[in-house]
Design an enzyme around this catalytic site. Structure first.
Site, PDB file in Angstrom:
ATOM      1  N   GLY A 179       0.862  -0.988  -0.690  1.00 14.24           N
ATOM      2  CA  GLY A 179      -0.076  -0.189   0.016  1.00 14.24           C
ATOM      3  C   GLY A 179       0.851   1.344  -0.054  1.00 14.24           C
ATOM      4  O   GLY A 179       0.235   2.307  -0.128  1.00 14.24           O
ATOM      5  N   ARG A 238       3.132   2.665  -2.611  1.00 16.16           N
ATOM      6  CA  ARG A 238       2.762   3.359  -3.900  1.00 16.16           C
ATOM      7  C   ARG A 238       2.118   2.511  -4.583  1.00 16.16           C
ATOM      8  O   ARG A 238       1.167   1.797  -3.875  1.00 16.16           O
ATOM      9  CB  ARG A 238       4.449   2.563  -3.916  1.00 16.16           C
ATOM     10  CG  ARG A 238       5.956   3.650  -4.220  1.00 16.16           C
ATOM     11  CD  ARG A 238       6.938   3.127  -4.192  1.00 16.16           C
ATOM     12  NE  ARG A 238       7.654   1.513  -4.129  1.00 16.16           N
ATOM     13  CZ  ARG A 238       7.423   1.114  -4.703  1.00 16.16           C
ATOM     14  NH1 ARG A 238       8.052   1.156  -5.655  1.00 16.16           N
ATOM     15  NH2 ARG A 238       8.324  -0.513  -3.967  1.00 16.16           N
ATOM     16  N   ASP A 280       7.502  -7.866   5.252  1.00 13.93           N
ATOM     17  CA  ASP A 280       7.878  -9.007   3.960  1.00 13.93           C
ATOM     18  C   ASP A 280       6.444  -9.894   3.120  1.00 13.93           C
ATOM     19  O   ASP A 280       6.438 -10.686   3.804  1.00 13.93           O
ATOM     20  CB  ASP A 280       8.974  -9.323   4.153  1.00 13.93           C
ATOM     21  CG  ASP A 280       9.536  -9.894   2.343  1.00 13.93           C
ATOM     22  OD1 ASP A 280       8.304  -9.975   1.277  1.00 13.93           O
ATOM     23  OD2 ASP A 280      10.842 -10.118   2.183  1.00 13.93           O
ATOM     24  N   SER A 331      -2.390  -8.952 -13.966  1.00 12.29           N
ATOM     25  CA  SER A 331      -1.695  -8.291 -14.987  1.00 12.29           C
ATOM     26  C   SER A 331      -2.014  -8.942 -16.969  1.00 12.29           C
ATOM     27  O   SER A 331      -2.196  -9.821 -16.709  1.00 12.29           O
ATOM     28  CB  SER A 331      -0.592  -8.265 -14.918  1.00 12.29           C
ATOM     29  OG  SER A 331       0.016  -7.429 -16.223  1.00 12.29           O
ATOM     30  N   TYR A 368       7.348 -13.131 -14.855  1.00 12.37           N
ATOM     31  CA  TYR A 368       6.643 -11.838 -14.558  1.00 12.37           C
ATOM     32  C   TYR A 368       5.703 -12.051 -14.537  1.00 12.37           C
ATOM     33  O   TYR A 368       4.071 -12.496 -13.946  1.00 12.37           O
ATOM     34  CB  TYR A 368       6.872 -10.370 -14.523  1.00 12.37           C
ATOM     35  CG  TYR A 368       5.591  -9.558 -14.553  1.00 12.37           C
ATOM     36  CD1 TYR A 368       5.108  -9.485 -12.476  1.00 12.37           C
ATOM     37  CD2 TYR A 368       5.320  -9.156 -15.111  1.00 12.37           C
ATOM     38  CE1 TYR A 368       4.775  -7.970 -12.647  1.00 12.37           C
ATOM     39  CE2 TYR A 368       3.610  -8.127 -15.101  1.00 12.37           C
ATOM     40  CZ  TYR A 368       3.384  -7.304 -13.511  1.00 12.37           C
ATOM     41  OH  TYR A 368       2.476  -6.567 -12.869  1.00 12.37           O
ATOM     42  N   ILE A 394      -0.157   0.492 -16.033  1.00  7.00           N
ATOM     43  CA  ILE A 394      -0.272   1.847 -15.146  1.00  7.00           C
ATOM     44  C   ILE A 394       0.526   2.659 -14.495  1.00  7.00           C
ATOM     45  O   ILE A 394       2.084   2.229 -14.386  1.00  7.00           O
ATOM     46  CB  ILE A 394      -1.089   0.830 -14.156  1.00  7.00           C
ATOM     47  CG1 ILE A 394      -2.202   0.656 -14.424  1.00  7.00           C
ATOM     48  CG2 ILE A 394      -1.895   2.178 -13.052  1.00  7.00           C
ATOM     49  CD1 ILE A 394      -3.598   0.718 -15.277  1.00  7.00           C
TER      50      ILE A 394
HETATM   51  P1  NDP Z   1       4.867  -0.639  -6.876  1.00  5.22           P
HETATM   52  O1  NDP Z   1       6.098  -1.344  -7.486  1.00  5.22           O
HETATM   53  O2  NDP Z   1       4.650   1.005  -7.137  1.00  5.22           O
HETATM   54  O3  NDP Z   1       4.722  -1.244  -5.813  1.00  5.22           O
HETATM   55  C1  NDP Z   1       4.486  -1.548  -5.229  1.00  5.22           C
HETATM   56  C2  NDP Z   1       4.010  -2.062  -3.687  1.00  5.22           C
HETATM   57  O4  NDP Z   1       4.100  -3.670  -3.233  1.00  5.22           O
HETATM   58  C3  NDP Z   1       5.220  -1.171  -2.671  1.00  5.22           C
HETATM   59  O5  NDP Z   1       4.295  -0.694  -2.060  1.00  5.22           O
HETATM   60  C4  NDP Z   1       5.762  -2.036  -2.248  1.00  5.22           C
HETATM   61  O6  NDP Z   1       6.302  -2.165  -0.910  1.00  5.22           O
HETATM   62  C5  NDP Z   1       5.302  -3.776  -2.247  1.00  5.22           C
HETATM   63  N1  NDP Z   1       6.043  -4.152  -2.088  1.00  5.22           N
HETATM   64  C6  NDP Z   1       6.533  -5.217  -3.704  1.00  5.22           C
HETATM   65  N2  NDP Z   1       7.298  -5.913  -2.457  1.00  5.22           N
HETATM   66  C7  NDP Z   1       6.565  -6.357  -1.647  1.00  5.22           C
HETATM   67  C8  NDP Z   1       6.669  -7.537  -0.302  1.00  5.22           C
HETATM   68  N3  NDP Z   1       8.065  -8.295  -0.206  1.00  5.22           N
HETATM   69  N4  NDP Z   1       5.684  -7.914   1.117  1.00  5.22           N
HETATM   70  C9  NDP Z   1       5.705  -6.250   0.513  1.00  5.22           C
HETATM   71  N5  NDP Z   1       5.342  -5.436  -0.023  1.00  5.22           N
HETATM   72  C10 NDP Z   1       5.945  -5.268  -1.143  1.00  5.22           C
HETATM   73  O7  NDP Z   1       4.229  -1.679  -8.158  1.00  5.22           O
HETATM   74  P2  NDP Z   1       3.030  -0.794  -8.879  1.00  5.22           P
HETATM   75  O8  NDP Z   1       1.879  -0.049  -7.700  1.00  5.22           O
HETATM   76  O9  NDP Z   1       2.777  -0.541 -10.163  1.00  5.22           O
HETATM   77  O10 NDP Z   1       1.551  -2.594  -8.800  1.00  5.22           O
HETATM   78  C11 NDP Z   1       1.192  -3.522  -7.970  1.00  5.22           C
HETATM   79  C12 NDP Z   1       0.573  -4.236  -8.451  1.00  5.22           C
HETATM   80  O11 NDP Z   1      -0.499  -4.559  -9.265  1.00  5.22           O
HETATM   81  C13 NDP Z   1       1.017  -5.245  -8.417  1.00  5.22           C
HETATM   82  O12 NDP Z   1       1.031  -6.614  -7.693  1.00  5.22           O
HETATM   83  C14 NDP Z   1       2.071  -5.066 -10.378  1.00  5.22           C
HETATM   84  O13 NDP Z   1       2.444  -6.955 -10.507  1.00  5.22           O
HETATM   85  C15 NDP Z   1       0.449  -4.868 -10.773  1.00  5.22           C
HETATM   86  N6  NDP Z   1       0.595  -4.492 -11.625  1.00  5.22           N
HETATM   87  C16 NDP Z   1       1.190  -2.977 -12.452  1.00  5.22           C
HETATM   88  C17 NDP Z   1       0.795  -2.725 -13.730  1.00  5.22           C
HETATM   89  C18 NDP Z   1       1.689  -1.324 -14.074  1.00  5.22           C
HETATM   90  O14 NDP Z   1       1.416  -0.811 -14.964  1.00  5.22           O
HETATM   91  N7  NDP Z   1       1.854  -0.612 -12.292  1.00  5.22           N
HETATM   92  C19 NDP Z   1       0.429  -3.258 -14.572  1.00  5.22           C
HETATM   93  C20 NDP Z   1       0.140  -4.598 -13.819  1.00  5.22           C
HETATM   94  C21 NDP Z   1      -0.190  -5.425 -12.881  1.00  5.22           C
HETATM   95  P3  NDP Z   1       7.883  -0.732  -0.621  1.00  5.22           P
HETATM   96  O15 NDP Z   1       7.033   0.729  -1.052  1.00  5.22           O
HETATM   97  O16 NDP Z   1       7.667  -0.663   0.994  1.00  5.22           O
HETATM   98  O17 NDP Z   1       8.604  -1.609  -1.178  1.00  5.22           O
END
Ligand code: NDP
Length: 249
Positions: free
Chosen positions: A15, A17, A67, A146, A159, A192
């Protein structure tokens, strides 16, 4: 339309980002009690809380650092939430990661990292939440997959495999949990505007391939999740909703 989400307890992974932050905003706006997990980014997590509180003065939003690949941490955090709230109504498995590279030159470690987070992390979090929903005979689980999991993307074999796996998980789980009044659905976003897509060099070229000629906004994915979690989607189960501006239509 009454979405009937007021005071629902919503748990969102990832949540801090991007799409996850927009999810927190959107559910706070519906006056839900929002808990979110993040991996390391405390400052951004605090911004998520501030942003959601701005959307709704009465909102309750709390970030928990963990995590999702750590099963014991997931279980403890879920039980902490249950001790306070007595239930979790909505789970959104949003946390995800990429480690791109062409298949023939990719080290196995990158595969492990992506599958660990996107699949095993999702399973480790879903398991204790689904058990709590099972006890209550009520709940909604939304997996953020996705379009990459539906079509395949060059340079993203790990992925795409993980996101296709989430679709299988969604469909199978919807059959197992549906009879307990727990709906399981997925959203498959296209491109996105988040940190995940910021590094892509060919974004202008990619935008031209999208019928709406632009990337999607995190809030546009979040609105779909609000709909899926709500009463308005009470007969939708095992469905994958594509939110991609028509990219794969
Ligand atoms: P971001 O990379 O912007 O954010 C990822 C988020 O996931 C962050 O809050 C991060 O925390 C958290 N996170 C990552 N790994 C872990 C972990 N092991 N444990 C806990 N938290 C974790 O991703 P998006 O907002 O772009 O994407 C969100 C979802 O949507 C993902 O599943 C992605 O695959 C999917 N998606 C995104 C698309 C896009 O175009 N952006 C398209 C299709 C699907 P922290 O900030 O602390 O690192």
């Amino acid at each position: 339309m009454d979405l009937n989400l007021c005071n629902k307890v919503v748990l969102i992974s990832g949540g801090s980002r991007g799409i996850g932050q927009a999810l927190c905003d959107a559910f706070a706006q519906e006056n839900c009690r929002v808990y979110f997990f993040y991996k390391k980014n405390k400052t951004l997590a605090e911004e998520t809380v501030a942003s959601a509180m701005e959307k709704s003065a009465n909102a309750f939003v709390k970030g928990i650092q963990l995590d999702i690949t750590d099963g014991a941490a997931c279980e403890n955090a879920v039980h902490e939430i249950l001790d306070v709230e007595g239930k979790i109504d909505v789970l959104i498995n949003n946390a995800g990661t990429t480690k791109d590279g062409l298949f023939l030159s990719q080290e196995f470690g990158k595969w492990e990292s992506v599958i660990q987070t996107n699949i095993f992390g999702t399973v480790k979090l879903t398991s204790p939440v689904a058990m709590a929903m099972f006890t209550k005979r009520s709940g909604s689980i939304i997996n953020i997959s996705s379009v990459a999991g539906l079509t395949g993307v060059k340079g993203q074999t790990n992925y795409c495999t993980s996101k296709a796996g989430l679709i299988g998980l969604t469909k199978a789980l919807s059959k197992e949990l549906g009879l307990k009044n727990i709906r399981v659905n997925a959203i498959a976003p296209g491109y996105i505007e988040t940190d995940m897509t910021k590094g892509l060099k060919n974004m202008n070229e990619l935008s031209k391939l999208i019928p709406l000629k632009r990337l999607g906004l995190p809030s546009e994915v979040a609105k779909t999740a609000v709909f899926l979690a709500s009463e308005a989607a009470s007969y939708i189960n095992g469905e994958i909703i594509v939110v991609d501006g028509g990219l794969i239509a």
